[in-house]
Every structure is written in structure tokens, then in C-alpha cells.
Design an enzyme around this catalytic site. Structure first.
Site, mmCIF file in Angstrom:
data_model
loop_
_atom_site.group_PDB
_atom_site.id
_atom_site.type_symbol
_atom_site.label_atom_id
_atom_site.label_comp_id
_atom_site.label_asym_id
_atom_site.label_seq_id
_atom_site.Cartn_x
_atom_site.Cartn_y
_atom_site.Cartn_z
ATOM 1 N N ASP A 204 -8.028 -4.989 -0.736
ATOM 2 C CA ASP A 204 -8.516 -5.847 -1.826
ATOM 3 C C ASP A 204 -8.199 -7.324 -1.616
ATOM 4 O OD1 ASP A 204 -9.614 -3.814 -3.589
ATOM 5 O OD2 ASP A 204 -7.562 -3.092 -3.657
ATOM 6 N N HIS B 24 0.842 -1.201 0.000
ATOM 7 C CA HIS B 24 0.000 0.000 0.000
ATOM 8 C C HIS B 24 0.871 1.242 0.000
ATOM 9 C CE1 HIS B 24 -3.237 2.781 1.125
ATOM 10 N NE2 HIS B 24 -4.043 1.841 0.669
#
Ligand code: COA
Length: 381
Positions: A317, A265
């Protein structure tokens, strides 16, 4: 003597640049904390409905019972689609991706909305509520048309998540399915200045209307470095096929510099706080619906194998992928489901942008040729 102002620092990918003020959500990447209007996501997850989050983002507070009843009724009233939009979905080419059909459908809704050109805060809120209500209807219709089935109209008596599941599958969802979908929608509703939200703010900073800004945001969400990552993650798990093959797969991925989808991320460097809720609910769904499948175990093995190579953690996700899979959603639809949640955050950011707008127009560092000599067409070789 005046000196020229120092050139601003160049930040590739805008890493570290703060480009907006927001009171909607905050992301503390070092400590893995996400809040919506100051409320920790851990306190909200599995305790509130998506409708409550819409109220929180649009009106600044969680609703009381009366406010919630009104908002839920407003949403239920606005679920239907204009015939032109339904016709577009039904006539879209077989090879069109669901995200392309969704993006075009949302752009088309601008033709039919009586407030399209009005960018006042009140009108934008009205349009935003309509879009929140209409997104599931569009997405469910896309899904059913791809299956060669007729779209199913909304049921006003069902809440947002239950109605979404009902329109997708044509039957009333179980409580677990309904709660899982609701949890997913709550967790993905807003996330500070991610790429698609930034896109929506850039578009609205030009005084473009909400439908234009949301259409732009949908374009940015599509890529697999952003919203497209859940689909890519599930396709990766399907490709791996067995828990026993995970270590070899991850080893090879690092050797060949292939990215492991759903991992890493830009902001969270110690883990994404949403991931553990999605893991918990994906495991519940697997237990209930998995018929012996083990995609949650497989995902956990991928997480462990990645950590042996590099300090990278699952993002939102990663566990969304098996959760949506066990909700009977085909991977090609995953990014659309993400959009069905994020429409609330995008719209709230557009309203925030209009409230204190300044044109977003950064500079660029020119690296092309300097002082070239012009040659006429006849002179050019
Ligand atoms: N698989 C393998 N390696 C990864 C990785 C992944 N998913 N994510 C990051 N890395 C590696 C990078 O290659 C880089 O390695 P290097 O230092 O040897 O060059 C290092 O980890 C640091 O990552 P970086 O590229 O600086 O992160 P970023 O902030 O630019 O990118 C993402 C963040 C999300 C784009 C990136 O992690 C990624 O592509 N993840 C997969 C896609 C995904 O899940 N997207 C959804 C995000 S919510």
C-alpha cells in the site's frame, strides 16, 4: 484409561496458523517472494495484462492468444450494471464512504444475477467473470456521482485497465496511465490467505454463494490494517506535506506509538516484492504528472526514517498511495481500487474452497466466568 486430547494451541490473530491449502499464490515472507501459480511476481509485473492474470487464477494457466481474446471479450460484454444498482449508487447519501457504496452495490448484484444461488464451479466462474467486469463500472460510477457528475458507460473496445481509467475520468487515458493502472491491478490480484481472502473462504465454506462471500470480503478489506492502508498512507503523506518534515514526523510517530501507514507486514519481514514495482511506476507517473510534487521522494524518506528506528519495510500500500494519487484517484477511492484488483483472487479462492470444501469453524478459548449461579429476574440486584 483414556486421556483427554490436548487442547490445541491458542494463536492470537491466527499468527503462524495454516488454515487452507491453495494452488493460487504463495507468499514467502522470509525471502520476500510472491508467486501466482508458481510464476514469480517479478516476471509478471509490467509484462502481462490484468486479463491474463484473471485467466491464470481462474483457469490455472496464462492464456494463449485465442483464450485471451475470448476472456477479454467476455469481460467487455459484462461491464454494464443493472439499473437498480446504478440507481443505488446515484441515491447513496453524500457521507457514505465509497467502500460502503461498493459493498452494498455488490450485494445488490445478487438480486440480478441469474446464477446467484447456483454454487457449482461452472456457475461460480460465470459470476466471477461478471463481477471482475462490473467492479470498475461500479467504482467509476461511485467516483463520478461523488463529483456531482453522471456515470460514464463502458467502452467495449478498451481493455480492462484503459476502460476503467476512461470511466473514472471521462477521457481516454495515456499509455502510461493505462500501463500504470494495469500494473497495479496485476500486482494486487491475489495474496494467499490475507484477511479479506480468508473472510471470503469462511463465507463460502458454509455454501454461501459468491456474492455473499465477496460482500463479506469487502467488509474485511475496508479496515486500515488491510486495504484501507493506501488511503491512510496518502493522507499521511499529505499531512507531512514536505520532504524536509519527514524525519520529525517519523520521530514523533515512534515516540507517541502512532503507526506509520503502509509500513510493516504480517508475513513479509524482509520487504514486500510488489513495493519496488509500485515505486518505479509511481516515480514514472510523478515525473509525467506530478507538476513539481514530490510524494515519491517523501515516501522514500519515510522508508529511510522508519528503518533508522525499526526493521520495518514498505508494504504494497505504501507506494500504491502516490501511484493512485498521480492517476487522479482521490484517496477515499483507494480501497475500492484495491478491491477492483482483488476481486479476481477472492473469486478464485471461493472456487478453490467449493472444490474441496470443509466448514471453517475454529474454536475459541473461553475466558469468561465459570459455574455462575443462575438468579431469577426477581432475585437480581
Ligand atoms: N508503524 C510503526 N510500528 C509498527 C508498524 C508501523 N506501521 N508496524 C509494525 N510496527 C511495530 C509494532 O508496533 C511492533 O512493535 P513492538 O514489537 O514494540 O510491539 C512491531 O513493529 C512488530 O509488528 P507486529 O505488530 O508484530 O506486526 P503485525 O504482524 O501484527 O502487524 C501490520 C502487521 C500490517 C498490521 C502492521 O505492520 C501495521 O499496522 N502496519 C500499518 C498498516 C498497514 O500498512 N497495513 C497494510 C498491510 S499490507
Amino acid at each position: 484409561m483414556t486421556t483427554a486430547p490436548a487442547a490445541p494451541a491458542f494463536a492470537k490473530g491466527l499468527v503462524g496458523v495454516v488454515a487452507a491449502e491453495t494452488a493460487l499464490s504463495s507468499v514467502d515472507g522470509a525471502n520476500g517472494i510472491l508467486t501466482y501459480r508458481g510464476l514469480n511476481i517479478h516476471d509478471l509485473a509490467a509484462r502481462v495484462s490484468y486479463e491474463e492474470i484473471v485467466h491464470l487464477l481462474f483457469y490455472g494457466k496464462l492464456p494463449n492468444k485465442k483464450e485471451l481474446t475470448k476472456l477479454a471479450a467476455d469481460l467487455a460484454l459484462n461491464r454494464k450494471l443493472p439499473k437498480g444498482v446504478l440507481d443505488h449508487i446515484k441515491s447513496s447519501p453524500r457521507k457514505a464512504t465509497p467502500m460502503d457504496v461498493l459493498r452494498t452495490a455488490v450485494s445488490m448484484l445478487a438480486y440480478y444475477d441469474k446464477d446467484t444461488e447456483d454454487i457449482s464451479i461452472e456457475a461460480t466462474r460465470r459470476k466471477a467473470l461478471r463481477l471482475v467486469a462490473q467492479f470498475p463500472t461500479i467504482i467509476a460510477a461511485i467516483h463520478r456521482v461523488r463529483l456531482g457528475k453522471d456515470p460514464i458507460g463502458p467502452r467495449a473496445k478498451l481493455n480492462h485497465a484503459a476502460n476503467f481509467m476512461y470511466m473514472l475520468h471521462g477521457e481516454l487515458p495515456s499509455k502510461l496511465e493505462c500501463d500504470s493502472m494495469n500494473l497495479y491491478l496485476v500486482l494486487l490480484a491475489d495474496h494467499s490467505l490475507n484477511a479479506s481472502t480468508f473472510t471470503s473462504r469462511v463465507a463460502s465454506s458454509t455454501n454461501a454463494d459468491l456474492h455473499a462471500a465477496i460482500t463479506a470480503a469487502l467488509g474485511a478489506l475496508k479496515g486500515n490494517l488491510h486495504g484501507g492502508a493506501a488511503e491512510a498512507t496518502m493522507n499521511m503523506l499529505l499531512e507531512i506535506g514536505k520532504v524536509e518534515k519527514v524525519d520529525g514526523f517519523v520521530e514523533k510517530a515512534f515516540d507517541t506509538k502512532r503507526k506509520i501507514m503502509g509500513i510493516g507486514h504480517r508475513i513479509y519481514k524482509t520487504g514486500d516484492p510488489r513495493a519496488r514495482h509500485l515505486l518505479e511506476w509511481a516515480a514514472k507517473m510523478e515525473h509525467d504528472q506530478g507538476k513539481g510534487q514530490r510524494y515519491v521522494d517523501m515516501a522514500l524518506s519515510v522508508e529511510r526514517a522508519v528503518l533508522r528506528h525499526k526493521e520495518l519495510y514498505p508494504n504494497v500500500d505504501f507506494f500504491s498511495a502516490p501511484l493512485l494519487y498521480y492517476l487522479g484517484i482521490p484517496t477515499a477511492l483507494d480501497t475500492c481500487i484495491f478491491a477492483a484488483s482483488r476481486i479476481a483472487g477472492w473469486s478464485a479462492h471461493v472456487i478453490e474452497q467449493y472444490n474441496d470444501s470443509v466448514l471453517i469453524r475454529p474454536g475459541a478459548m473461553y475466558i469468561g466466568p465459570k459455574a455462575e449461579t443462575f438468579a431469577s429476574l426477581e432475585e437480581r440486584v
